[in-house]
Design a protein around this motif. Structure first.
Motif, PDB file in Angstrom:
ATOM      1  N   VAL A  83       0.528  -0.930  -0.004  1.00  0.00           N
ATOM      2  CA  VAL A  83       0.309   0.168   0.167  1.00  0.00           C
ATOM      3  C   VAL A  83       0.827   0.715  -0.152  1.00  0.00           C
ATOM      4  O   VAL A  83       1.816   1.019   0.735  1.00  0.00           O
ATOM      5  CB  VAL A  83      -0.850   0.148   1.508  1.00  0.00           C
ATOM      6  CG1 VAL A  83      -1.918   1.362   0.692  1.00  0.00           C
ATOM      7  CG2 VAL A  83      -1.834  -1.264   1.376  1.00  0.00           C
ATOM      8  N   ARG A  84       0.767   2.211  -1.158  1.00  0.00           N
ATOM      9  CA  ARG A  84       0.753   3.074  -1.013  1.00  0.00           C
ATOM     10  C   ARG A  84       0.745   4.718  -0.559  1.00  0.00           C
ATOM     11  O   ARG A  84      -0.618   4.942  -1.114  1.00  0.00           O
ATOM     12  CB  ARG A  84       2.119   3.171  -2.583  1.00  0.00           C
ATOM     13  CG  ARG A  84       3.149   2.344  -2.776  1.00  0.00           C
ATOM     14  CD  ARG A  84       3.635   2.659  -4.073  1.00  0.00           C
ATOM     15  NE  ARG A  84       4.921   1.759  -4.084  1.00  0.00           N
ATOM     16  CZ  ARG A  84       4.254   0.527  -5.391  1.00  0.00           C
ATOM     17  NH1 ARG A  84       3.218   0.887  -5.749  1.00  0.00           N
ATOM     18  NH2 ARG A  84       5.281  -0.315  -5.239  1.00  0.00           N
ATOM     19  N   ALA A  85       1.218   5.481   0.054  1.00  0.00           N
ATOM     20  CA  ALA A  85       0.117   6.821  -0.206  1.00  0.00           C
ATOM     21  C   ALA A  85       1.405   8.111  -1.123  1.00  0.00           C
ATOM     22  O   ALA A  85       2.260   7.631  -0.747  1.00  0.00           O
ATOM     23  CB  ALA A  85       0.334   7.176   1.965  1.00  0.00           C
ATOM     24  N   LEU A  86       0.408   9.150  -2.022  1.00  0.00           N
ATOM     25  CA  LEU A  86       1.207   9.581  -3.294  1.00  0.00           C
ATOM     26  C   LEU A  86       0.778  10.840  -2.583  1.00  0.00           C
ATOM     27  O   LEU A  86      -0.599  11.109  -2.515  1.00  0.00           O
ATOM     28  CB  LEU A  86       0.807   9.064  -4.318  1.00  0.00           C
ATOM     29  CG  LEU A  86       0.755   7.302  -4.632  1.00  0.00           C
ATOM     30  CD1 LEU A  86       0.144   7.105  -5.931  1.00  0.00           C
ATOM     31  CD2 LEU A  86       2.336   6.773  -4.699  1.00  0.00           C
ATOM     32  N   GLY A  90       2.284  12.937  -7.542  1.00  0.00           N
ATOM     33  CA  GLY A  90       2.558  11.372  -7.754  1.00  0.00           C
ATOM     34  C   GLY A  90       3.862  10.909  -6.974  1.00  0.00           C
ATOM     35  O   GLY A  90       3.649   9.382  -7.255  1.00  0.00           O
ATOM     36  N   ASP A  91       4.320  12.186  -6.161  1.00  0.00           N
ATOM     37  CA  ASP A  91       5.432  10.285  -5.558  1.00  0.00           C
ATOM     38  C   ASP A  91       5.340  10.439  -4.447  1.00  0.00           C
ATOM     39  O   ASP A  91       4.173  10.341  -3.702  1.00  0.00           O
ATOM     40  CB  ASP A  91       6.310  11.932  -4.774  1.00  0.00           C
ATOM     41  CG  ASP A  91       6.867  13.130  -6.331  1.00  0.00           C
ATOM     42  OD1 ASP A  91       7.279  11.956  -7.180  1.00  0.00           O
ATOM     43  OD2 ASP A  91       6.774  14.175  -6.142  1.00  0.00           O
ATOM     44  N   THR A  92       5.476   8.745  -4.171  1.00  0.00           N
ATOM     45  CA  THR A  92       5.452   8.063  -2.844  1.00  0.00           C
ATOM     46  C   THR A  92       6.368   8.619  -1.981  1.00  0.00           C
ATOM     47  O   THR A  92       6.672   8.683  -1.535  1.00  0.00           O
ATOM     48  CB  THR A  92       6.469   6.785  -2.775  1.00  0.00           C
ATOM     49  OG1 THR A  92       5.709   6.102  -4.622  1.00  0.00           O
ATOM     50  CG2 THR A  92       5.629   5.286  -1.943  1.00  0.00           C
ATOM     51  N   PRO A 109       2.671  12.191   7.044  1.00  0.00           N
ATOM     52  CA  PRO A 109       2.365  14.210   7.556  1.00  0.00           C
ATOM     53  C   PRO A 109       0.925  14.868   7.532  1.00  0.00           C
ATOM     54  O   PRO A 109       0.543  14.270   6.195  1.00  0.00           O
ATOM     55  CB  PRO A 109       3.694  15.267   7.043  1.00  0.00           C
ATOM     56  CG  PRO A 109       4.488  14.745   6.169  1.00  0.00           C
ATOM     57  CD  PRO A 109       3.934  13.211   5.881  1.00  0.00           C
ATOM     58  N   PRO A 110       0.387  15.252   7.986  1.00  0.00           N
ATOM     59  CA  PRO A 110      -1.398  16.118   7.508  1.00  0.00           C
ATOM     60  C   PRO A 110      -1.184  16.472   5.968  1.00  0.00           C
ATOM     61  O   PRO A 110      -0.401  17.023   5.395  1.00  0.00           O
ATOM     62  CB  PRO A 110      -1.100  16.999   8.363  1.00  0.00           C
ATOM     63  CG  PRO A 110      -0.432  16.864   9.917  1.00  0.00           C
ATOM     64  CD  PRO A 110       0.826  16.171   8.958  1.00  0.00           C
ATOM     65  N   GLY A 111      -1.800  16.186   4.987  1.00  0.00           N
ATOM     66  CA  GLY A 111      -2.655  16.653   4.158  1.00  0.00           C
ATOM     67  C   GLY A 111      -3.118  15.931   3.623  1.00  0.00           C
ATOM     68  O   GLY A 111      -4.111  15.502   3.729  1.00  0.00           O
ATOM     69  N   THR A 112      -3.009  15.787   1.983  1.00  0.00           N
ATOM     70  CA  THR A 112      -3.563  15.471   0.577  1.00  0.00           C
ATOM     71  C   THR A 112      -3.560  14.170   0.257  1.00  0.00           C
ATOM     72  O   THR A 112      -2.442  14.880  -0.442  1.00  0.00           O
ATOM     73  CB  THR A 112      -5.231  16.412   0.248  1.00  0.00           C
ATOM     74  OG1 THR A 112      -5.814  17.395   1.070  1.00  0.00           O
ATOM     75  CG2 THR A 112      -5.722  14.991  -1.129  1.00  0.00           C
ATOM     76  N   PHE A 115      -4.253   7.193  -2.540  1.00  0.00           N
ATOM     77  CA  PHE A 115      -3.765   5.727  -1.146  1.00  0.00           C
ATOM     78  C   PHE A 115      -3.722   4.990  -2.594  1.00  0.00           C
ATOM     79  O   PHE A 115      -4.895   4.729  -2.774  1.00  0.00           O
ATOM     80  CB  PHE A 115      -4.631   5.281  -0.321  1.00  0.00           C
ATOM     81  CG  PHE A 115      -3.595   6.661   0.955  1.00  0.00           C
ATOM     82  CD1 PHE A 115      -3.100   5.703   1.654  1.00  0.00           C
ATOM     83  CD2 PHE A 115      -4.484   7.788   1.308  1.00  0.00           C
ATOM     84  CE1 PHE A 115      -2.510   6.948   2.523  1.00  0.00           C
ATOM     85  CE2 PHE A 115      -4.620   7.959   2.354  1.00  0.00           C
ATOM     86  CZ  PHE A 115      -3.330   8.107   2.909  1.00  0.00           C
ATOM     87  N   SER A 116      -2.726   4.318  -2.971  1.00  0.00           N
ATOM     88  CA  SER A 116      -2.809   2.996  -4.120  1.00  0.00           C
ATOM     89  C   SER A 116      -2.306   1.749  -4.058  1.00  0.00           C
ATOM     90  O   SER A 116      -1.663   1.692  -2.646  1.00  0.00           O
ATOM     91  CB  SER A 116      -2.363   3.446  -5.341  1.00  0.00           C
ATOM     92  OG  SER A 116      -0.758   3.360  -4.995  1.00  0.00           O
ATOM     93  N   ILE A 117      -2.604   0.438  -4.355  1.00  0.00           N
ATOM     94  CA  ILE A 117      -2.929  -0.578  -3.755  1.00  0.00           C
ATOM     95  C   ILE A 117      -1.612  -1.088  -5.216  1.00  0.00           C
ATOM     96  O   ILE A 117      -1.727  -0.449  -6.078  1.00  0.00           O
ATOM     97  CB  ILE A 117      -3.575  -2.402  -3.805  1.00  0.00           C
ATOM     98  CG1 ILE A 117      -4.330  -1.127  -2.232  1.00  0.00           C
ATOM     99  CG2 ILE A 117      -2.772  -3.259  -3.160  1.00  0.00           C
ATOM    100  CD1 ILE A 117      -5.164  -2.787  -1.555  1.00  0.00           C
ATOM    101  N   ASP A 118      -0.015  -1.648  -5.433  1.00  0.00           N
ATOM    102  CA  ASP A 118       0.905  -2.893  -5.384  1.00  0.00           C
ATOM    103  C   ASP A 118      -0.226  -3.846  -6.603  1.00  0.00           C
ATOM    104  O   ASP A 118      -0.474  -4.952  -5.370  1.00  0.00           O
ATOM    105  CB  ASP A 118       1.857  -2.747  -5.534  1.00  0.00           C
ATOM    106  CG  ASP A 118       2.763  -3.615  -6.528  1.00  0.00           C
ATOM    107  OD1 ASP A 118       2.374  -3.327  -8.369  1.00  0.00           O
ATOM    108  OD2 ASP A 118       3.842  -3.576  -6.024  1.00  0.00           O
ATOM    109  N   PRO A 119      -0.992  -3.224  -7.919  1.00  0.00           N
ATOM    110  CA  PRO A 119      -1.776  -4.826  -8.273  1.00  0.00           C
ATOM    111  C   PRO A 119      -0.765  -5.819  -8.473  1.00  0.00           C
ATOM    112  O   PRO A 119      -1.230  -6.956  -8.273  1.00  0.00           O
ATOM    113  CB  PRO A 119      -1.713  -4.145  -9.287  1.00  0.00           C
ATOM    114  CG  PRO A 119      -0.959  -3.117  -9.670  1.00  0.00           C
ATOM    115  CD  PRO A 119      -0.597  -2.732  -8.417  1.00  0.00           C
TER     116      PRO A 119
END
Length: 454
Positions: A83-86, A90-92, A109-112, A115-119
């Motif tokens: 699971v990644r937070a971008l 688009g940077d991880t 850190p707080p922000g928007t 969240f993506s999953i590596d297929p």
């Protein structure tokens, strides 16, 4: 004569000795519960590997906010999934893998973030529908839920189904408010005290359950029973150390109200000091899969909260109607002086009410943390619930247990239904609006009676 004087002095000094012993027991109890919670809440991590000689370890980032979730594909928990937070470019920013049970956690850190999953790390035949974008806010429970399988359209859940599910959720929330609020109403009815520290009794019950569950490794159901016993003890000690002496000195109700505000602030910040300033998860019932019967969908935890609340509230009603102590409680609430002249031990009734109120507040705190905070405990959760308790009690009628039940359920419904038109983070504002409207239109509440003063 001398022996008579000594006897009287001995009896006169006994309440002071009992008060000192009770104070020591109360201090020891708070130290054990909150001290143990503090030790685990610090969540110490092992020192980072210093690496080969001559190198300097890079310090771990600070100031991050935890984001959690559970990867659940139709009941199958997915472990070993990345699971990644971008960020917006688009940077991880952070990356983690789900552990056994499908649970994952990362810190950003707080922000928007997206969240993506590596297929490539998903099992064969399992697809994720879409990435999830969330605002990560410090001091709030940040949970990300991924959907697996074929993507569904927005019309998959009709407006009628959404309304029905919201109504059920509102009943669930209202019953939890009622569990915590009935004790507050009974205390007001028997003593006339508007106890602003009742919210902290709710928090202490949830913190006690967390300590037993997480620190001592006790499963949550027996930990909840121990938390209820702790709530009863804290309620009795509150009465013995603070309110009974004030009643003996004939302290006015306004002065007692001010004292309750001070007690609330003191307890709230003691919990902050010894527990944690962030939400802490319970060890059990973290991720729940919804059960669905036609248009109705509900998690097992929320269903259990509804059933437990109904059973406990029915038990309180039977207690008030069918038992001697319940009839004595109603008599004291109707007319304290007349009840005393009829041979009822008013102080014994008040002690029972404080113990009952403390136990109900503790149970309400556990249920509130389970169903509303995602199986988590937060240091000011009771303070957030206090306004809704007062709104429900005033709506139903001050000092009436049945009025508190009815009013709290109505407030819970209104709060949850408001999420259909406003941001869910603002839903507690509805409790304040209900409080204002009822005080203006019908201050005695739905089941309350008009009383002329003066």
């Amino acid at each position: 004569m001398a022996s008579t004087v000594r006897c009287r002095r001995g009896w006169a000094s006994r309440p002071r000795r009992l008060a000192r012993i009770a104070l020591l027991v109360f201090a020891a109890l708070i130290t054990v519960l909150l001290g143990a919670g503090s030790a685990v809440a610090q969540d110490p991590s092992p020192p980072p590997d210093s690496g080969p000689p001559g190198t300097t370890a890079e310090p771990a980032p600070t100031g991050g906010v935890p984001v959690t979730g559970t990867l659940n594909d139709a009941g199958d928990r997915l472990s070993g999934v990345t699971v990644r937070a971008l960020d917006a470019s688009g940077d991880t920013i952070a990356e983690t893998e789900s552990v056994e049970g499908g649970r994952w956690e990362l810190t950003v850190p707080p922000g928007t973030y997206t969240f993506s999953i590596d297929p490539d790390t998903l099992p064969d035949g399992v697809d994720v529908q879409a990435d999830v974008t969330r605002d990560v806010v410090d001091g709030r429970v940040n949970t990300v839920i991924f959907s697996f399988g074929e993507a569904r359209t927005g019309s998959a859940v009709s407006a009628g189904e959404t309304l029905l599910r919201t109504v059920i959720d509102g009943i669930r929330f209202g019953l939890i408010i009622a569990i915590a609020g009935v004790g507050l109403s009974l205390i007001f009815g028997t003593t006339g005290l508007t106890n602003f520290a009742h919210g902290e009794l709710v928090t202490l019950g949830a913190v006690a359950a967390w300590v037993f569950n997480v620190s001592f490794g006790i499963q949550l159901i027996p930990a909840t029973v121990l938390a209820i016993v702790t709530g009863v003890i804290i309620g009795l000690l509150n009465n013995a150390l603070i309110w009974a002496p004030l009643r003996r000195r004939h302290t006015g109700l306004i002065a007692q109200l001010v004292v309750s505000i001070g007690v609330a602030i003191c307890l709230r910040y003691l919990i902050l000091i010894f527990f944690s300033d962030r939400t802490q998860p319970l060890a059990d019932y973290q991720a729940q899969q919804q059960m669905q019967w036609g248009p109705v969908a509900i998690t097992p935890v929320n269903l259990a909260c509804i059933v437990i609340s109904l059973v406990v509230l029915v038990g309180v009603a039977v207690l008030l109607q069918r038992t001697r102590i319940g009839k004595a409680m109603r008599a004291v609430a109707d007319n304290r002086d007349l009840a005393a002249s009829s041979g009822i031990d008013v102080e014994k009734v008040v002690r029972f009410v404080w113990g009952l109120g403390g136990g109900l507040a503790a149970l309400g705190g556990v249920l509130f943390g389970l169903s509303e905070l995602g199986a988590r405990v937060q240091w000011e959760m009771g303070f957030k619930l206090l306004l809704l308790m007062f709104a429900g009690i005033i709506l139903g009628g001050l000092g009436t247990a049945y009025g508190a039940l009815l009013g709290c359920v109505i407030v819970g419904l209104l709060v949850q239904l408001s999420t259909l038109v406003i941001d869910p983070d603002l839903k507690y504002i509805g409790g304040l609006l209900v409080l204002i409207v009822i005080l203006v239109i019908r201050p005695q509440g739905i089941l309350g009676s008009r009383a002329r003063i003066g």
